[in-house]
Design a protein around this motif. Structure first.
Motif, PDB file in Angstrom:
ATOM      1  N   PRO A  86       0.836  -1.210   0.000  1.00  0.00           N
ATOM      2  CA  PRO A  86       0.000   0.000   0.000  1.00  0.00           C
ATOM      3  C   PRO A  86       0.870   1.258   0.000  1.00  0.00           C
ATOM      4  O   PRO A  86       1.984   1.257   0.523  1.00  0.00           O
ATOM      5  CB  PRO A  86      -0.796  -0.121   1.315  1.00  0.00           C
ATOM      6  N   ASP A  87       0.355   2.319  -0.601  1.00  0.00           N
ATOM      7  CA  ASP A  87       1.114   3.573  -0.691  1.00  0.00           C
ATOM      8  C   ASP A  87       1.579   4.057   0.676  1.00  0.00           C
ATOM      9  O   ASP A  87       2.670   4.602   0.820  1.00  0.00           O
ATOM     10  CB  ASP A  87       0.252   4.663  -1.348  1.00  0.00           C
ATOM     11  N   SER A  88       0.742   3.872   1.695  1.00  0.00           N
ATOM     12  CA  SER A  88       1.082   4.374   3.032  1.00  0.00           C
ATOM     13  C   SER A  88       2.288   3.655   3.625  1.00  0.00           C
ATOM     14  O   SER A  88       2.954   4.188   4.520  1.00  0.00           O
ATOM     15  CB  SER A  88      -0.113   4.216   3.972  1.00  0.00           C
ATOM     16  N   LEU A  89       2.578   2.448   3.132  1.00  0.00           N
ATOM     17  CA  LEU A  89       3.713   1.683   3.642  1.00  0.00           C
ATOM     18  C   LEU A  89       4.946   1.828   2.761  1.00  0.00           C
ATOM     19  O   LEU A  89       6.081   1.703   3.248  1.00  0.00           O
ATOM     20  CB  LEU A  89       3.352   0.196   3.756  1.00  0.00           C
ATOM     21  N   ARG A  90       4.738   2.122   1.482  1.00  0.00           N
ATOM     22  CA  ARG A  90       5.863   2.158   0.548  1.00  0.00           C
ATOM     23  C   ARG A  90       6.883   3.232   0.928  1.00  0.00           C
ATOM     24  O   ARG A  90       8.086   3.074   0.701  1.00  0.00           O
ATOM     25  CB  ARG A  90       5.347   2.381  -0.870  1.00  0.00           C
TER      26      ARG A  90
END
Length: 366
Positions: free
Chosen positions: A207-211
């Motif tokens: 997910p973008d929030s983790l990348r």
């Protein structure tokens, strides 16, 4: 850094037998070396007045960490014939030490838990099967932990494999598992290693929030020995000089409050005064640790002072001189204060200690 992992020690009454010893397995005849250390440990504790049952329980557990390979140490705490806590140390102590005293000497163990960064690590590598004419596979290992304690006490390592040709689909499934582990462990950093193409596919499925938390490394994690963390060598590079987000925020708050002369104190006298009132929300400790003053302590965590006369003036009975680390850490753990370990060159503190206060007592100067 929260200190709840020390609760089992203080759940038992003192006096305590405390032992720190080198249990490294990267030496010639490690079992012989540990037998010698164990004998010295028993002798030291007995000479200090430890009872036979407590000496025996410490001796019995010393060196039983055979599942951990390489260089490391062990910390052991016991009282009244019962084991209170045993933990592996990422770094062995400079010298073996055994102590029998009213308060447990947990400072070295607490400092070796810092910076206590929650992380996730994953690595992907290719496996060929030419002898069976089978298609190439990709194998994935992933693991979460808290740096650096997980180097010698790793959490479960998860392993998955599948056809390399179907990796884009397989990566999507694995990132689902990995994402759940990351969120459960509140990982601040995600370290990805292994083959570049496969690693990049895995990263892009997050997910973008983790990348934005991802750090890529070249290693594949397979050099780590038994009982060691996945990607241990690479993690040591990633985390060198790094603090956890929580501790970094505490340091910045301390800087600001010290400048404003509000809700922050430094120096042993001021820190001890704050702990006496359960006023410290976090204690900042310079490393290398060098606490110049001895402290006096009574039976209660807040019964801590720079002199016996001060405890007498407070009406405390039954106190004795203690090492500063033992007295400070007990007061912190039992009053719910956090520990922030910060290098002296980054933030120099008077006497090597400071504190962020939960509240300010109008009648007491900072």
């Amino acid at each position: 850094m929260e200190l709840t992992f020390l609760d089992p020690v203080y759940a038992r009454p003192g006096p305590y037998a405390c032992a720190y010893l080198d249990t490294s397995r990267d030496v010639r005849d490690p079992e012989g070396a540990i037998r010698l250390r164990r004998r010295h440990l028993r002798e030291d504790l007995a000479q200090q007045g430890a009872d036979n049952a407590t000496v025996a329980v410490v001796s019995d557990v010393a060196g039983t960490d055979r599942q951990v390979s390489g260089r490391h140490g062990q910390a052991i705490f016991a009282s009244h014939g019962h084991l209170a806590l045993v933990e592996e140390l990422p770094d062995p102590p400079a010298h073996d030490a055994a102590r029998f005293s009213a308060l447990p000497d947990v400072m070295l163990l607490a400092v070796q838990h810092a910076p206590d960064i929650p992380y996730a690590a994953a690595t992907v590598h290719r496996v060929a099967h030419p002898e069976a004419s089978a298609p190439e596979e990709l194998e994935v290992d992933f693991q979460t932990g808290r740096w650096p304690s997980s180097t010698v006490a790793p959490e479960t390592r998860h392993h998955r494999s599948g056809p390399a040709a179907k990796w884009p689909h397989g990566a999507a499934e694995i990132t689902g598992e990995l994402t759940e582990l990351i969120r459960r462990g509140r990982a601040e950093v995600i370290v990805l290693g292994g083959e570049g193409w496969a690693r990049n596919v895995l990263e892009n499925r997050l997910p973008d929030s983790l990348r934005e938390r991802v750090v890529t490394v070249a290693g594949d994690g397979h050099a780590a020995g038994e009982g060691r963390a996945l990607l241990e060598q690479e993690l040591s590079e990633v985390f060198r000089g790094r603090m956890s987000e929580r501790d970094r925020a505490r340091v910045e708050t301390f800087r600001a409050r010290r400048t404003q002369h509000a809700d922050a104190v430094e120096g042993m006298a001021a820190v001890v005064a704050a702990l006496q009132r359960a006023q410290a929300g976090a204690l900042l400790l310079n490393t290398p640790v060098d606490l110049p003053l001895r402290l006096w302590a009574g039976s209660e965590p807040t019964q801590i002072a720079l002199s016996s006369a001060e405890l007498e003036s407070l009406g405390v009975l039954g106190f004795q001189e203690e090492s500063p680390g033992a007295a400070l850490i007990r007061a912190m753990v039992r009053t719910g204060a956090e520990l922030v370990v910060v290098p002296r060159e980054e933030l120099s503190l008077g006497d090597g200690v400071g504190a962020l206060l939960r509240y300010t007592d109008p009648g007491v100067p900072l």
